[in-house]
Scaffold this active site. Sequence first.
Site, PDB file in Angstrom:
ATOM      1  N   LEU A 210     -18.151  -1.554   1.923  1.00  0.00           N
ATOM      2  CA  LEU A 210     -18.834  -0.394   1.344  1.00  0.00           C
ATOM      3  C   LEU A 210     -18.699  -0.378  -0.186  1.00  0.00           C
ATOM      4  CD1 LEU A 210     -17.689   2.253   3.968  1.00  0.00           C
ATOM      5  CD2 LEU A 210     -19.856   1.019   3.863  1.00  0.00           C
TER       6      LEU A 210
ATOM      7  N   GLY B 282     -16.716   2.331  -1.539  1.00  0.00           N
ATOM      8  CA  GLY B 282     -17.310   3.659  -1.379  1.00  0.00           C
ATOM      9  C   GLY B 282     -18.669   3.803  -2.040  1.00  0.00           C
TER      10      GLY B 282
ATOM     11  N   TYR C  16       0.854  -1.194   0.000  1.00  0.00           N
ATOM     12  CA  TYR C  16       0.000   0.000   0.000  1.00  0.00           C
ATOM     13  C   TYR C  16       0.890   1.243   0.000  1.00  0.00           C
ATOM     14  CZ  TYR C  16      -4.098  -2.868   1.263  1.00  0.00           C
ATOM     15  OH  TYR C  16      -5.111  -3.793   1.284  1.00  0.00           O
TER      16      TYR C  16
ATOM     17  N   LEU D 145     -21.340   1.782  -1.729  1.00  0.00           N
ATOM     18  CA  LEU D 145     -22.442   1.448  -0.814  1.00  0.00           C
ATOM     19  C   LEU D 145     -22.509   2.441   0.356  1.00  0.00           C
ATOM     20  CD1 LEU D 145     -22.384  -2.474  -0.610  1.00  0.00           C
ATOM     21  CD2 LEU D 145     -24.393  -1.056  -1.043  1.00  0.00           C
TER      22      LEU D 145
ATOM     23  N   LEU E 256     -12.474  -0.478 -11.858  1.00  0.00           N
ATOM     24  CA  LEU E 256     -13.365  -1.417 -11.176  1.00  0.00           C
ATOM     25  C   LEU E 256     -14.650  -1.581 -12.001  1.00  0.00           C
ATOM     26  CD1 LEU E 256     -12.949  -0.001  -7.551  1.00  0.00           C
ATOM     27  CD2 LEU E 256     -12.063  -2.191  -8.397  1.00  0.00           C
ATOM     28  N   PRO E 257     -14.941  -2.792 -12.474  1.00  0.00           N
ATOM     29  CA  PRO E 257     -16.085  -2.980 -13.387  1.00  0.00           C
ATOM     30  C   PRO E 257     -17.407  -2.445 -12.834  1.00  0.00           C
ATOM     31  CG  PRO E 257     -14.754  -4.972 -13.286  1.00  0.00           C
ATOM     32  CD  PRO E 257     -14.180  -4.048 -12.271  1.00  0.00           C
TER      33      PRO E 257
HETATM   34  N1  LIG Z   1      -7.218  -8.602   1.201  1.00  0.00           N
HETATM   35  C1  LIG Z   1      -7.472  -7.919   0.120  1.00  0.00           C
HETATM   36  O1  LIG Z   1      -7.329  -8.436  -0.984  1.00  0.00           O
HETATM   37  C2  LIG Z   1      -7.947  -6.511   0.204  1.00  0.00           C
HETATM   38  C3  LIG Z   1      -8.355  -5.845  -0.968  1.00  0.00           C
HETATM   39  C4  LIG Z   1      -8.811  -4.550  -0.860  1.00  0.00           C
HETATM   40  C5  LIG Z   1      -8.869  -3.941   0.374  1.00  0.00           C
HETATM   41  N2  LIG Z   1      -8.463  -4.605   1.492  1.00  0.00           N
HETATM   42  C6  LIG Z   1      -8.495  -3.944   2.800  1.00  0.00           C
HETATM   43  O2  LIG Z   1      -9.822  -3.558   3.105  1.00  0.00           O
HETATM   44  C7  LIG Z   1      -9.888  -2.171   3.363  1.00  0.00           C
HETATM   45  C8  LIG Z   1     -11.225  -1.588   2.926  1.00  0.00           C
HETATM   46  O3  LIG Z   1     -11.649  -2.097   1.685  1.00  0.00           O
HETATM   47  P1  LIG Z   1     -11.996  -1.267   0.387  1.00  0.00           P
HETATM   48  O4  LIG Z   1     -10.803  -0.508  -0.028  1.00  0.00           O
HETATM   49  O5  LIG Z   1     -12.573  -2.242  -0.564  1.00  0.00           O
HETATM   50  O6  LIG Z   1     -12.991  -0.151   0.804  1.00  0.00           O
HETATM   51  P2  LIG Z   1     -14.453   0.061   1.410  1.00  0.00           P
HETATM   52  O7  LIG Z   1     -14.347  -0.033   2.858  1.00  0.00           O
HETATM   53  O8  LIG Z   1     -15.480  -0.745   0.714  1.00  0.00           O
HETATM   54  O9  LIG Z   1     -14.633   1.589   0.932  1.00  0.00           O
HETATM   55  C9  LIG Z   1     -13.703   2.578   1.274  1.00  0.00           C
HETATM   56  C10 LIG Z   1     -14.210   3.910   0.735  1.00  0.00           C
HETATM   57  O10 LIG Z   1     -15.421   4.227   1.420  1.00  0.00           O
HETATM   58  C11 LIG Z   1     -15.334   5.546   1.944  1.00  0.00           C
HETATM   59  N3  LIG Z   1     -16.115   5.624   3.192  1.00  0.00           N
HETATM   60  C12 LIG Z   1     -15.859   5.007   4.372  1.00  0.00           C
HETATM   61  N4  LIG Z   1     -16.824   5.311   5.259  1.00  0.00           N
HETATM   62  C13 LIG Z   1     -17.673   6.157   4.642  1.00  0.00           C
HETATM   63  C14 LIG Z   1     -18.859   6.817   5.025  1.00  0.00           C
HETATM   64  N5  LIG Z   1     -19.370   6.632   6.253  1.00  0.00           N
HETATM   65  N6  LIG Z   1     -19.485   7.613   4.135  1.00  0.00           N
HETATM   66  C15 LIG Z   1     -18.994   7.790   2.887  1.00  0.00           C
HETATM   67  N7  LIG Z   1     -17.867   7.176   2.454  1.00  0.00           N
HETATM   68  C16 LIG Z   1     -17.220   6.361   3.314  1.00  0.00           C
HETATM   69  C17 LIG Z   1     -13.870   5.786   2.206  1.00  0.00           C
HETATM   70  O11 LIG Z   1     -13.680   7.170   2.235  1.00  0.00           O
HETATM   71  P3  LIG Z   1     -12.570   7.933   3.103  1.00  0.00           P
HETATM   72  O12 LIG Z   1     -11.248   7.277   2.796  1.00  0.00           O
HETATM   73  O13 LIG Z   1     -12.673   9.316   2.565  1.00  0.00           O
HETATM   74  O14 LIG Z   1     -12.876   7.851   4.562  1.00  0.00           O
HETATM   75  C18 LIG Z   1     -13.249   5.058   0.990  1.00  0.00           C
HETATM   76  O15 LIG Z   1     -13.287   5.892  -0.143  1.00  0.00           O
HETATM   77  C19 LIG Z   1      -8.674  -1.584   2.660  1.00  0.00           C
HETATM   78  O16 LIG Z   1      -8.286  -0.362   3.226  1.00  0.00           O
HETATM   79  C20 LIG Z   1      -7.674  -2.675   2.870  1.00  0.00           C
HETATM   80  O17 LIG Z   1      -7.094  -2.566   4.166  1.00  0.00           O
HETATM   81  C21 LIG Z   1      -8.017  -5.868   1.419  1.00  0.00           C
END
Ligand SMILES: NC(=O)c1ccc[n+]([C@@H]2O[C@H](COP(=O)([O-])OP(=O)(O)OC[C@H]3O[C@@H](n4cnc5c(N)ncnc54)[C@H](OP(=O)(O)O)[C@@H]3O)[C@@H](O)[C@H]2O)c1
Length: 438
Positions: A307, A310, A157, A312, A329-330
């Site tokens: 989410l 972002g 990251y 959802l 992202l599709p």
């Molecule tokens: N193992 C894996 O393969 C893998 C893959 C992807 C991700 N991950 C991990 O999972 C974590 C989260 O997953 P994800 O990246 O898929 O994201 P997610 O949690 O589905 O979405 C993150 C996005 O949602 C926004 N957000 C969060 N709370 C919000 C709210 N209350 N209202 C409006 N927007 C909101 C965030 O904004 P802000 O940043 O502005 O707060 C960010 O843009 C990553 O950080 C990573 O640590 C793991």
Amino acid sequence: MGHRVERGIESLAPDLADQGGEVLQLLVGGRLRRHFEPRASTGHRTVLSPQRPSSSPVPGNDRADRLLRQELEEAATLWTRNDQGVRLQILTSVTSLLSVSRMEQRTLGADVCVGAVGLGCAGMSGAYGRSADEQSIATFRNALDAGITFIDTADHYGMGHNETLIGQALRPADRDRAVVSVKFGALFGVDGSVRGINGRPDAIPNFLGYSLQRLGTDYVDIYRPARLDPVVPIEETVGAVAEMVQKGYVRGIGLSEVGAETIRRAHAVHPITDVQIEYSLFSRDVEDEILPTCRELGIGVTAYGVLAQGMLTGTWRPSAGDARHRGHLPRFAAGNIETNLALVERLREIATSRSATVAQLAIAWVLAQGRVHRDIVALVGASRPRSIAEAVDAAGLRLTEDDLDAIEQAVPRGAVAGERYAPALLALLDSERTGGRR
Ligand SMILES: NC(=O)c1ccc[n+]([C@@H]2O[C@H](COP(=O)([O-])OP(=O)(O)OC[C@H]3O[C@@H](n4cnc5c(N)ncnc54)[C@H](OP(=O)(O)O)[C@@H]3O)[C@@H](O)[C@H]2O)c1
């Protein structure tokens, strides 16, 4: 030790009452109820009477309980110094301790107890556009103060930036409270292009050494290959991480985006703490095989993408700048996004009926899937304190059966348009080879 805590707290309680009833109400209403019960109450003054420490044990919370008692013992000892400044600090820290204790706990593997909501840090290193370190550090600390204890990062990251940032944000006093999860092995070119996975045993001490240095710590709580290396048997990768466990550099082993068969093979080599995998109202494949396998083996699930990156949340809007970060992202692509945003709008109505936001509904839905088994953590990606505040409140949102039915009707499984990753990245997922489709 128990006796000293109890005496200390008894003398602390009336003084806290003098500071105003609110803090005491927190003391009485929070998890301390299991250790202390109100004996008498007149106006602001409430006297707490200690219960026997073992009076109402809650499985899976032993570690958090020990920590809470230890910190309260320290607070009680300091309180007797009768210094106003110190007392104010104690009030602040007791309040934050109580919010820590108020968040529902989940148990990963045999004994890793963490808050039901976890913090995903990828967005703090540019995953979704520009990020500001100061704001990220504030977000990180707010999260810990609010009871979020599972912290997820990866060595890739921000090409190490994320680990360095966590190293700055994580105060030594908080180190034991945090459960730091690190992914390793994803390879990139200098230009940021995806170059595959390295899960070779001889690469692991090298990856880990760099991570420890950047994180400024001498152990990682959960270390996991970011993806399955297709040319290295999982037994070899996990075996090499198990050596790091034996040497004390790693406490637990996790996996990421792997299918049921890989989970079984890995678990046969060393107990697996958790499988990190995408799980949300839009991504439900895990329900077929992966989640049941984890439950059978006593492995936790740390759900990411809760989410939908972002979407959802009901607040995401398309913009030219965002296209660079979510454009691949599709589900955000033209032709799919319209369907998906319409689904989000259906959720908004249900969220409003519960005085919640769409994001909170989406987080609470994932948490509801793990409420009985206490084995699912909802990992929320956040880089702003406001996102943390919403996520923490979502942990307290209990969805009823009627809510869950309404959500199911609004967003039936498979209703989302588009795959969760572009084809080249989807091809790297062992979980997709053995799972269903959505
Ligand atoms: N193992 C894996 O393969 C893998 C893959 C992807 C991700 N991950 C991990 O999972 C974590 C989260 O997953 P994800 O990246 O898929 O994201 P997610 O949690 O589905 O979405 C993150 C996005 O949602 C926004 N957000 C969060 N709370 C919000 C709210 N209350 N209202 C409006 N927007 C909101 C965030 O904004 P802000 O940043 O502005 O707060 C960010 O843009 C990553 O950080 C990573 O640590 C793991």
